[in-house]
Design a protein around this motif. Structure first.
Motif, PDB file in Angstrom:
ATOM      1  N   LEU A  71      -5.357  25.227 -18.015  1.00  0.00           N
ATOM      2  CA  LEU A  71      -5.614  24.695 -19.353  1.00  0.00           C
ATOM      3  C   LEU A  71      -6.938  23.941 -19.390  1.00  0.00           C
ATOM      4  N   PHE A  72      -7.228  23.195 -18.330  1.00  0.00           N
ATOM      5  CA  PHE A  72      -8.508  22.486 -18.250  1.00  0.00           C
ATOM      6  C   PHE A  72      -9.677  23.462 -18.312  1.00  0.00           C
ATOM      7  N   THR A  73      -9.599  24.520 -17.530  1.00  0.00           N
ATOM      8  CA  THR A  73     -10.678  25.520 -17.522  1.00  0.00           C
ATOM      9  C   THR A  73     -10.805  26.189 -18.883  1.00  0.00           C
ATOM     10  N   LYS A  74      -9.677  26.482 -19.508  1.00  0.00           N
ATOM     11  CA  LYS A  74      -9.698  27.127 -20.819  1.00  0.00           C
ATOM     12  C   LYS A  74     -10.356  26.234 -21.871  1.00  0.00           C
ATOM     13  N   SER A 344      -3.090  14.410 -24.358  1.00  0.00           N
ATOM     14  CA  SER A 344      -1.697  14.760 -24.637  1.00  0.00           C
ATOM     15  C   SER A 344      -1.382  16.184 -24.196  1.00  0.00           C
ATOM     16  N   ASP A 345      -2.347  17.094 -24.314  1.00  0.00           N
ATOM     17  CA  ASP A 345      -2.125  18.482 -23.893  1.00  0.00           C
ATOM     18  C   ASP A 345      -1.862  18.560 -22.388  1.00  0.00           C
ATOM     19  N   TYR A 350       1.698  18.935 -17.653  1.00  0.00           N
ATOM     20  CA  TYR A 350       2.104  18.416 -16.354  1.00  0.00           C
ATOM     21  C   TYR A 350       3.590  18.059 -16.340  1.00  0.00           C
ATOM     22  N   GLY A 351       4.052  17.410 -17.385  1.00  0.00           N
ATOM     23  CA  GLY A 351       5.465  17.058 -17.453  1.00  0.00           C
ATOM     24  C   GLY A 351       6.356  18.279 -17.394  1.00  0.00           C
ATOM     25  N   LYS A 352       5.941  19.343 -18.062  1.00  0.00           N
ATOM     26  CA  LYS A 352       6.735  20.575 -18.070  1.00  0.00           C
ATOM     27  C   LYS A 352       6.742  21.240 -16.703  1.00  0.00           C
ATOM     28  N   SER A 353       5.609  21.286 -16.041  1.00  0.00           N
ATOM     29  CA  SER A 353       5.509  22.008 -14.768  1.00  0.00           C
ATOM     30  C   SER A 353       6.084  21.211 -13.604  1.00  0.00           C
TER      31      SER A 353
END
Length: 432
Positions: A71-74, A344-345, A350-353
């Motif tokens: 997500l960071f790279t995206k 927040s993203d 992170y919380g989900k994974s």
């Protein structure tokens, strides 16, 4: 994203790390999914690494971090060169070696064991950075050294007392009392009914109820004494004796049998799941086991009742944070990375994974069934674990404490003598 290590683990509910029965594990975090040898970061052609990439040394595995880094790279177009070592000892030793050799990654995980690196100039001062604003107060305090903030911590854990609703109902209780004296009276009622009241996993050094009792006591006294104890301005005897003696009534009044010292943490959970003990000191990581072992058991977890009414507290700790190497090869990307990790993203991903309880103010997570109270406790910031707050000699002191406590459970050490033994041990360690 370029990755140099592959694991097959799956996210765990907890962020705990009780290691080899010692609370030096400190339950600080680290999902430790598939522990194996640490690796050296490499950049794969065509991957996320390369010129402009940020290098990141993690103790969360590929399974946990990949969704976050992708997500960071995206979002930023910046790649990540990822390396990993399992917590706790291997990660800590590898990080220290690399920092001292000037080969460390741009961004790394700052643990309690590594906080002494701050004084050596190995961790960038982040004080004043806007991306720190969403941090919970407990997480900020954990990442603070001498008034300056050196890391971004976005999750915590909390533990309390899990109770069997059906067994408590047999003595007319539908929840925990709001004071420690009330809790001891509840234990007495259960014992009179032939029900074993409470277990802490003394064998493994997990005195869950004690840590929360200490936290609530210190909070009610207006502050936590750890810094003063290690600065020579206070002692364990001055500050710990009253709550520790109160906690020890579980054993001195025979509300918890001496035999508990022979039970491992897993065996304690099994005793609870099978209805042989009414309550035990539990973390979020115990919930899935109880649910699987006893699917029809009705249970709840609440904060540890305080020495005085209204001062219930959770045992718990903030997870290690993301920190920046002052000698980062790509300092701009490192700052961009931490800015993203506090968004927040990123917190949501992170919380989900990871299954961690995220605590930032900019995102409110949903909680798995059975852990809502603990999660709210972690997010409240009313969590305490003394070993996390000890600035030095944590391993040696907690080992001394565990030995003293186990002897106290068996009746060979008086509760009031244990804080004095810690003072003696600290003095010996400082003299070396």
């Amino acid at each position: 994203m370029s990755i140099d290590h592959t694991d097959t683990g799956a996210p765990q509910l907890s962020r705990r790390r009780f290691v080899q029965g010692s609370l030096m594990a400190a339950v600080l975090g680290g999902t430790a999914l598939g522990a194996s040898a640490c690796s050296t970061s490499t950049v794969a052609s065509g991957g996320g690494g390369g010129k402009g990439a940020v290098s990141f040394f993690s103790w969360d595995t590929q399974t946990v971090m990949k969704p976050v880094l992708d997500l960071f790279t995206k979002q930023t177009g910046t790649g990540v060169s990822f390396s990993y070592a399992p917590p706790v000892p291997q990660y800590v030793s590898t990080l220290q070696t690399r920092l001292q050799a000037h080969t460390a990654a741009d961004v790394f995980i700052l643990t309690a064991e590594d906080k002494q690196l701050v004084g050596g100039g190995f961790v960038k001062d982040l004080t004043g950075q806007k991306f720190l604003d969403p941090m919970n107060s407990a997480n900020r305090n954990f990442m603070t050294v001498d008034g300056k903030v050196y890391g971004l911590s976005i999750s915590s854990w909390a533990g309390g007392i899990m109770y069997n609703k059906e067994l408590l109902a047999k003595v007319g209780a539908d929840a925990l009392p709001d004071s420690w004296d009330g809790f001891l009276k509840l234990c007495g009622k259960l014992k009179d009914k032939g029900i074993t009241p409470y277990f802490d996993a003394a064998h493994d050094g997990n005195f869950m109820a004690l840590w929360g009792l200490l936290g609530g006591y210190f909070d009610s006294q207006g502050g936590f004494p750890d810094e003063d104890i290690f600065a020579g301005k206070a002692t364990f005897a001055d500050t710990w004796t009253e709550p520790l003696v109160a906690y020890s009534k579980l054993y001195t009044e025979k509300l918890t049998p001496k035999s508990v010292v022979g039970l491992t943490s897993d065996q304690v959970v099994s005793e609870f799941a099978n209805g042989r003990v009414a309550m035990f000191g539990a973390g979020t990581w115990n919930v899935p086991t109880v649910q699987k072992s006893a699917p029809h058991l009705s249970f709840q977890t609440e904060a540890i009742p305080g020495m005085t009414q209204g001062h219930s507290y959770w045992t718990g700790a903030a997870s290690p944070g993301y920190a920046i190497n002052p000698k980062a090869k790509n300092p701009e990307a490192a700052l961009k990375f931490l800015q993203f990790l506090s968004s927040s993203d990123a917190v949501k991903a992170y919380g989900k994974s990871s299954g961690a309880i995220t605590t930032t103010s900019n995102y409110t997570p949903s909680f798995a069934p059975g852990v809502t109270n603990q999660a709210l406790g972690a997010r409240s910031g009313k969590i305490y674990l003394p070993v996390v707050a000890w600035p030095r000699h944590s391993n040696e002191l907690i080992q001394e404490f565990n030995t003293q406590m186990q002897q106290m459970v068996q009746g060979s050490v008086k509760p009031k003598d244990i804080p004095a033994a810690l003072d003696k041990k600290l003095k010996q360690l400082d003299a070396k």
